[in-house]
Scaffold this motif. Structure first.
Motif, PDB file in Angstrom:
ATOM      1  N   MET A 128       0.840  -1.180   0.000  1.00  0.00           N
ATOM      2  CA  MET A 128       0.000   0.000   0.000  1.00  0.00           C
ATOM      3  C   MET A 128       0.880   1.237   0.000  1.00  0.00           C
ATOM      4  N   ALA A 129       0.388   2.276  -0.659  1.00  0.00           N
ATOM      5  CA  ALA A 129       1.093   3.547  -0.736  1.00  0.00           C
ATOM      6  C   ALA A 129       0.784   4.368   0.519  1.00  0.00           C
ATOM      7  N   ARG A 130       1.575   5.409   0.734  1.00  0.00           N
ATOM      8  CA  ARG A 130       1.355   6.267   1.907  1.00  0.00           C
ATOM      9  C   ARG A 130       1.325   7.724   1.490  1.00  0.00           C
ATOM     10  N   VAL A 131       0.414   8.478   2.107  1.00  0.00           N
ATOM     11  CA  VAL A 131       0.280   9.907   1.856  1.00  0.00           C
ATOM     12  C   VAL A 131       0.156  10.641   3.189  1.00  0.00           C
ATOM     13  N   ARG A 132       0.452  11.949   3.155  1.00  0.00           N
ATOM     14  CA  ARG A 132       0.308  12.794   4.350  1.00  0.00           C
ATOM     15  C   ARG A 132      -0.832  13.773   4.096  1.00  0.00           C
ATOM     16  N   PHE A 133      -1.734  13.873   5.060  1.00  0.00           N
ATOM     17  CA  PHE A 133      -2.825  14.838   4.972  1.00  0.00           C
ATOM     18  C   PHE A 133      -2.270  16.187   5.412  1.00  0.00           C
ATOM     19  N   ILE A 134      -2.349  17.195   4.543  1.00  0.00           N
ATOM     20  CA  ILE A 134      -1.792  18.507   4.891  1.00  0.00           C
ATOM     21  C   ILE A 134      -2.878  19.588   4.960  1.00  0.00           C
ATOM     22  N   GLY A 135      -4.125  19.160   5.087  1.00  0.00           N
ATOM     23  CA  GLY A 135      -5.217  20.125   5.214  1.00  0.00           C
ATOM     24  C   GLY A 135      -5.136  20.870   6.539  1.00  0.00           C
ATOM     25  N   PRO A 136      -5.905  21.957   6.685  1.00  0.00           N
ATOM     26  CA  PRO A 136      -5.828  22.802   7.878  1.00  0.00           C
ATOM     27  C   PRO A 136      -6.556  22.269   9.116  1.00  0.00           C
ATOM     28  N   GLU A 137      -7.506  21.359   8.930  1.00  0.00           N
ATOM     29  CA  GLU A 137      -8.264  20.834  10.072  1.00  0.00           C
ATOM     30  C   GLU A 137      -8.582  19.361   9.847  1.00  0.00           C
ATOM     31  N   PRO A 138      -8.935  18.616  10.900  1.00  0.00           N
ATOM     32  CA  PRO A 138      -9.225  17.183  10.742  1.00  0.00           C
ATOM     33  C   PRO A 138     -10.315  16.936   9.700  1.00  0.00           C
ATOM     34  N   VAL A 139     -10.201  15.795   9.038  1.00  0.00           N
ATOM     35  CA  VAL A 139     -11.166  15.433   7.998  1.00  0.00           C
ATOM     36  C   VAL A 139     -11.469  13.943   8.113  1.00  0.00           C
ATOM     37  N   THR A 140     -12.709  13.568   7.804  1.00  0.00           N
ATOM     38  CA  THR A 140     -13.107  12.168   7.781  1.00  0.00           C
ATOM     39  C   THR A 140     -13.032  11.688   6.333  1.00  0.00           C
ATOM     40  N   VAL A 141     -12.361  10.552   6.123  1.00  0.00           N
ATOM     41  CA  VAL A 141     -12.169  10.021   4.771  1.00  0.00           C
ATOM     42  C   VAL A 141     -12.980   8.730   4.635  1.00  0.00           C
ATOM     43  N   PRO A 142     -14.154   8.794   3.981  1.00  0.00           N
ATOM     44  CA  PRO A 142     -15.000   7.601   3.842  1.00  0.00           C
ATOM     45  C   PRO A 142     -14.282   6.435   3.176  1.00  0.00           C
ATOM     46  N   GLU A 143     -13.441   6.715   2.178  1.00  0.00           N
ATOM     47  CA  GLU A 143     -12.744   5.654   1.456  1.00  0.00           C
ATOM     48  C   GLU A 143     -11.802   4.857   2.363  1.00  0.00           C
ATOM     49  N   LEU A 144     -11.398   5.454   3.457  1.00  0.00           N
ATOM     50  CA  LEU A 144     -10.512   4.769   4.400  1.00  0.00           C
ATOM     51  C   LEU A 144     -11.295   4.241   5.596  1.00  0.00           C
ATOM     52  N   GLY A 145     -12.528   3.873   5.374  1.00  0.00           N
ATOM     53  CA  GLY A 145     -13.358   3.301   6.429  1.00  0.00           C
ATOM     54  C   GLY A 145     -13.917   4.346   7.378  1.00  0.00           C
ATOM     55  N   GLY A 146     -14.057   5.592   6.912  1.00  0.00           N
ATOM     56  CA  GLY A 146     -14.606   6.648   7.754  1.00  0.00           C
ATOM     57  C   GLY A 146     -13.611   7.154   8.789  1.00  0.00           C
ATOM     58  N   ARG A 147     -12.351   6.890   8.556  1.00  0.00           N
ATOM     59  CA  ARG A 147     -11.300   7.286   9.492  1.00  0.00           C
ATOM     60  C   ARG A 147     -11.113   8.802   9.497  1.00  0.00           C
ATOM     61  N   GLU A 148     -10.906   9.370  10.681  1.00  0.00           N
ATOM     62  CA  GLU A 148     -10.630  10.799  10.791  1.00  0.00           C
ATOM     63  C   GLU A 148      -9.126  11.013  10.808  1.00  0.00           C
ATOM     64  N   LEU A 149      -8.663  11.907   9.945  1.00  0.00           N
ATOM     65  CA  LEU A 149      -7.241  12.221   9.869  1.00  0.00           C
ATOM     66  C   LEU A 149      -7.005  13.640  10.347  1.00  0.00           C
ATOM     67  N   SER A 150      -5.948  13.806  11.115  1.00  0.00           N
ATOM     68  CA  SER A 150      -5.556  15.123  11.611  1.00  0.00           C
ATOM     69  C   SER A 150      -4.525  15.725  10.660  1.00  0.00           C
ATOM     70  N   PRO A 151      -4.366  17.049  10.677  1.00  0.00           N
ATOM     71  CA  PRO A 151      -3.344  17.669   9.845  1.00  0.00           C
ATOM     72  C   PRO A 151      -1.963  17.063  10.127  1.00  0.00           C
ATOM     73  N   ASP A 152      -1.193  16.862   9.081  1.00  0.00           N
ATOM     74  CA  ASP A 152       0.160  16.308   9.117  1.00  0.00           C
ATOM     75  C   ASP A 152       0.195  14.816   9.463  1.00  0.00           C
ATOM     76  N   GLU A 153      -0.941  14.141   9.389  1.00  0.00           N
ATOM     77  CA  GLU A 153      -0.979  12.701   9.671  1.00  0.00           C
ATOM     78  C   GLU A 153      -0.701  11.910   8.393  1.00  0.00           C
ATOM     79  N   ILE A 154       0.098  10.855   8.538  1.00  0.00           N
ATOM     80  CA  ILE A 154       0.429   9.971   7.426  1.00  0.00           C
ATOM     81  C   ILE A 154      -0.481   8.746   7.500  1.00  0.00           C
ATOM     82  N   THR A 155      -0.995   8.324   6.345  1.00  0.00           N
ATOM     83  CA  THR A 155      -1.867   7.159   6.300  1.00  0.00           C
ATOM     84  C   THR A 155      -1.587   6.337   5.045  1.00  0.00           C
ATOM     85  N   GLU A 156      -1.971   5.079   5.090  1.00  0.00           N
ATOM     86  CA  GLU A 156      -1.838   4.199   3.931  1.00  0.00           C
ATOM     87  C   GLU A 156      -3.107   4.285   3.098  1.00  0.00           C
TER      88      GLU A 156
END
Length: 74
Positions: free
Chosen positions: A1-29
């Motif tokens: 799996m590839a990895r990306v860093r979320f660089i948005g200004p505030e937390p976001v929920t990503v439905p494609e990742l199972g509804g996971r909430e990501l915080s700014p500067d968080e790395i995810t697969e």
């Protein structure tokens, strides 16, 4: 799996990742097939680790056949 860093200004929920909430500067697969869908948004996602090259499929084993024996005519 590839990895990306979320660089948005505030937390976001990503439905494609199972509804996971990501915080700014968080790395995810993310799934390799969807990697480009993330990194094409440079204001939101930053590439960390690109998808791996798919391993070449192994060639099917050759089927060995025995040669037909010639008919003997006596």
């Amino acid at each position: 799996m590839a990895r990306v860093r979320f660089i948005g200004p505030e937390p976001v929920t990503v439905p494609e990742l199972g509804g996971r909430e990501l915080s700014p500067d968080e790395i995810t697969e993310v799934p390799d097939a969807r990697y480009e869908g993330y990194v094409c948004q440079p204001g939101t996602w930053e590439p960390v680790e690109e998808p791996r090259e798919p391993e070449p499929a192994a060639a099917p084993a050759a089927v060995k056949k025995t040669a037909a024996k010639p008919r003997r005519e006596d």
